[in-house]
Design a protein around this motif. Structure first.
Motif, mmCIF file in Angstrom:
data_model
loop_
_atom_site.group_PDB
_atom_site.id
_atom_site.type_symbol
_atom_site.label_atom_id
_atom_site.label_comp_id
_atom_site.label_asym_id
_atom_site.label_seq_id
_atom_site.Cartn_x
_atom_site.Cartn_y
_atom_site.Cartn_z
ATOM 1 N N ASN A 15 0.837 -1.154 -0.034
ATOM 2 C CA ASN A 15 0.026 0.060 0.172
ATOM 3 C C ASN A 15 1.299 1.188 -0.095
ATOM 4 N N LEU A 16 0.504 2.500 -0.907
ATOM 5 C CA LEU A 16 1.141 3.576 -0.795
ATOM 6 C C LEU A 16 1.414 4.374 0.075
ATOM 7 N N ARG A 17 0.673 4.164 0.888
ATOM 8 C CA ARG A 17 0.627 4.828 1.922
ATOM 9 C C ARG A 17 1.169 3.878 3.319
ATOM 10 N N ILE A 18 1.663 3.064 3.469
ATOM 11 C CA ILE A 18 2.314 2.521 3.733
ATOM 12 C C ILE A 18 4.113 1.867 3.663
ATOM 13 N N VAL A 19 4.073 2.347 2.487
ATOM 14 C CA VAL A 19 5.760 2.494 2.022
ATOM 15 C C VAL A 19 6.137 3.702 2.434
ATOM 16 N N GLU A 20 5.282 4.835 2.180
ATOM 17 C CA GLU A 20 5.275 6.742 2.798
ATOM 18 C C GLU A 20 6.036 6.738 4.575
ATOM 19 N N ALA A 21 4.566 5.887 4.829
ATOM 20 C CA ALA A 21 4.721 5.833 6.595
ATOM 21 C C ALA A 21 6.124 5.229 6.611
ATOM 22 N N ILE A 22 6.461 3.766 6.443
ATOM 23 C CA ILE A 22 7.392 3.776 6.940
ATOM 24 C C ILE A 22 8.791 4.032 6.010
ATOM 25 N N ALA A 23 9.005 5.032 4.970
ATOM 26 C CA ALA A 23 10.078 5.851 4.441
ATOM 27 C C ALA A 23 10.130 7.150 5.557
ATOM 28 N N LYS A 24 9.375 7.579 6.180
ATOM 29 C CA LYS A 24 9.108 8.915 7.044
ATOM 30 C C LYS A 24 9.802 8.146 8.365
ATOM 31 N N LYS A 25 9.392 7.239 8.621
ATOM 32 C CA LYS A 25 9.907 6.793 9.949
ATOM 33 C C LYS A 25 11.523 7.055 10.251
ATOM 34 N N LEU A 26 11.768 5.817 8.535
ATOM 35 C CA LEU A 26 13.308 6.153 8.738
ATOM 36 C C LEU A 26 13.788 7.477 8.543
ATOM 37 N N ARG A 27 13.331 8.284 7.699
ATOM 38 C CA ARG A 27 13.919 9.230 8.041
ATOM 39 C C ARG A 27 13.989 10.116 9.172
ATOM 40 N N LYS A 28 13.220 10.471 10.065
ATOM 41 C CA LYS A 28 12.963 10.782 11.653
ATOM 42 C C LYS A 28 14.463 9.941 12.431
ATOM 43 N N GLU A 29 14.749 9.468 12.315
ATOM 44 C CA GLU A 29 15.848 8.136 12.446
ATOM 45 C C GLU A 29 16.677 8.216 11.797
ATOM 46 N N GLY A 30 17.175 9.606 10.525
ATOM 47 C CA GLY A 30 18.878 9.880 10.333
ATOM 48 C C GLY A 30 18.171 9.666 8.758
ATOM 49 N N ALA A 31 17.781 8.793 7.881
ATOM 50 C CA ALA A 31 18.064 8.032 6.479
ATOM 51 C C ALA A 31 17.621 9.486 6.430
ATOM 52 N N ARG A 32 18.388 9.503 4.955
ATOM 53 C CA ARG A 32 18.393 11.147 4.005
ATOM 54 C C ARG A 32 17.505 11.573 3.537
ATOM 55 N N GLU A 33 17.660 12.784 3.271
ATOM 56 C CA GLU A 33 15.957 13.079 1.933
ATOM 57 C C GLU A 33 16.156 12.743 0.965
ATOM 58 N N ASP A 34 16.703 12.199 0.619
ATOM 59 C CA ASP A 34 17.768 11.656 -0.769
ATOM 60 C C ASP A 34 17.676 10.496 -1.322
ATOM 61 N N MET A 35 17.134 9.700 0.483
ATOM 62 C CA MET A 35 17.104 8.187 -0.495
ATOM 63 C C MET A 35 16.492 7.943 -0.934
ATOM 64 N N VAL A 36 15.953 7.055 -1.766
ATOM 65 C CA VAL A 36 15.325 6.540 -2.573
ATOM 66 C C VAL A 36 14.035 5.922 -2.312
ATOM 67 N N VAL A 37 12.996 6.102 -2.460
ATOM 68 C CA VAL A 37 11.774 4.599 -2.200
ATOM 69 C C VAL A 37 11.200 4.253 -2.692
ATOM 70 N N ALA A 38 11.346 3.135 -2.887
ATOM 71 C CA ALA A 38 10.525 1.677 -4.162
ATOM 72 C C ALA A 38 8.957 3.131 -3.783
ATOM 73 N N ASP A 39 8.180 2.928 -5.317
ATOM 74 C CA ASP A 39 6.821 2.462 -5.163
ATOM 75 C C ASP A 39 6.578 1.521 -6.723
ATOM 76 N N ASP A 40 7.028 0.474 -6.396
ATOM 77 C CA ASP A 40 6.571 -0.275 -7.868
ATOM 78 C C ASP A 40 4.397 0.103 -7.745
ATOM 79 N N ILE A 41 4.007 -0.008 -6.407
ATOM 80 C CA ILE A 41 2.848 -0.444 -5.887
ATOM 81 C C ILE A 41 1.590 0.412 -7.054
ATOM 82 N N VAL A 42 2.730 1.942 -7.927
ATOM 83 C CA VAL A 42 1.590 2.771 -8.342
ATOM 84 C C VAL A 42 1.101 1.757 -9.284
ATOM 85 N N TYR A 43 2.290 1.089 -10.314
ATOM 86 C CA TYR A 43 1.616 0.909 -11.289
ATOM 87 C C TYR A 43 1.683 -1.151 -11.368
#
Length: 324
Positions: free
Chosen positions: A249-277
């Protein structure tokens, strides 16, 4: 006391090649709105999917696995004779016997291969990758082909909009072999068996899920698993170049990425969104997403990728890999 001889071991393992396969039939949200009470806006807002692929009559778990596996072997610059083990992660074969792996090995020309299927639902590829890595590390296998292949349309009620809008068909594969240094990290895995009823099968053998409960569980529990995988690999969130979670689910993917960025992941970290297509393709989603990202030039050889799968069971697994 008798001492047994140990098989030769290697310093590390790595992914040597990737491949994926999807059916030809593209199904849009507008197509689905013709057969159920839904529409494009409703689907996009809730799960982020624009279109997905449905298998045709001739497409099977085995046939898609063979196509993806052949591509991964070619991408690794190998021939079938260079492999000795095949693992097929899936939860949608019509019959438990014969297993898909033996059929896939024979059709690919991998003779006398060790072959078995693995069912950890949507976490299946990460489970399979962990097992494949350990087989090579121990010396039990020289090179292992691990495939996630699913024909979810076989188990979806086409009139149930809670599942029919989400699931799709595909396969993704990776070849695992020896490396001079570790390039596949230890797997962080587990199960939440007390929540087994969240995702399952109806009496009519159709998949069901408690959508909101699964969403809450995934958005709170999966980021810590991803962080554990990083810790096991001796890395931090800042080291991650690409995040490839199961495409549930794209919302789950985005939520995981957001939490990892709060823990220090970079803003330029690529996040897979293959769910879309591609929709949710269960065990195929992670290797296919990696293959698609690479084809699009969004990730490159040597990038650090954080993989994390989760699904029915409830099963989960994650590991860090270096992209081939």
């Amino acid at each position: 006391m008798t001492t047994l001889r140990r098989a030769a071991s290697v310093p590390g393992t790595r992914i040597l090649g990737l491949g994926s396969a999807q059916p030809e039939q593209v199904v849009t949200n507008d197509d689905l709105s013709k057969t159920m009470d839904t529409n494009d806006t409703w689907i996009r807002e809730r799960v982020g999917i624009v279109e997905r692929r449905f298998a045709g009559e001739k497409d099977t778990v085995v046939s898609m696995a063979v196509e993806a596996g052949a591509k991964a072997i070619a991408d690794a610059g190998l021939s079938p004779s260079d492999l000795d083990t095949v693992i097929v992660a899936n939860c949608t074969t019509k019959s438990p016997i014969p297993n898909a792996a033996a059929q896939v090995a024979e059709l690919l020309g991998i003779k006398a291969a060790g072959g078995f299927d693995l069912n950890a639902a949507c976490a299946g590829f990460c489970y399979g990758l962990g097992v494949a890595s350990d087989l090579v590390l121990s010396g039990s296998s020289k090179r292992t082909l691990v495939i996630g292949s699913e024909k979810l349309t076989d188990i979806v009620d086409p009139t149930d909009r809670s599942t029919a809008i989400i699931f799709a068909d595909a396969a993704g594969a990776a070849v695992v072999g020896p490396s001079d240094e570790p390039r596949i990290g230890p797997v962080a895995w587990g199960t939440a068996g007390d929540l087994v009823e969240m995702i399952g099968m109806t009496e009519r053998q159709h998949i069901y899920q408690e959508g909101q409960s699964v969403f809450r569980w995934a958005t709170t529990k999966i980021a810590p698993i991803a962080l554990k995988a990083l810790d096991l690999a001796g890395l931090t969130p800042a080291d991650v170049d690409v995040l490839v979670p199961h495409q549930a689910n794209l919302r789950i993917v985005e939520a995981i990425a957001k939490k990892l960025r709060k823990e220090g992941a970079r803003e330029d970290m690529v996040v897979a969104d293959d769910i879309v297509y591609s929709g949710n393709t269960s065990s195929a989603s992670i290797p296919m997403a990696m293959d698609h990202l690479r084809a699009a030039g969004k990730i490159h050889s040597g990038d650090v990728a954080l993989l994390v799968g989760f699904g029915a069971g409830l099963s989960y697994a994650g590991q860090v890999v270096v992209c081939p």
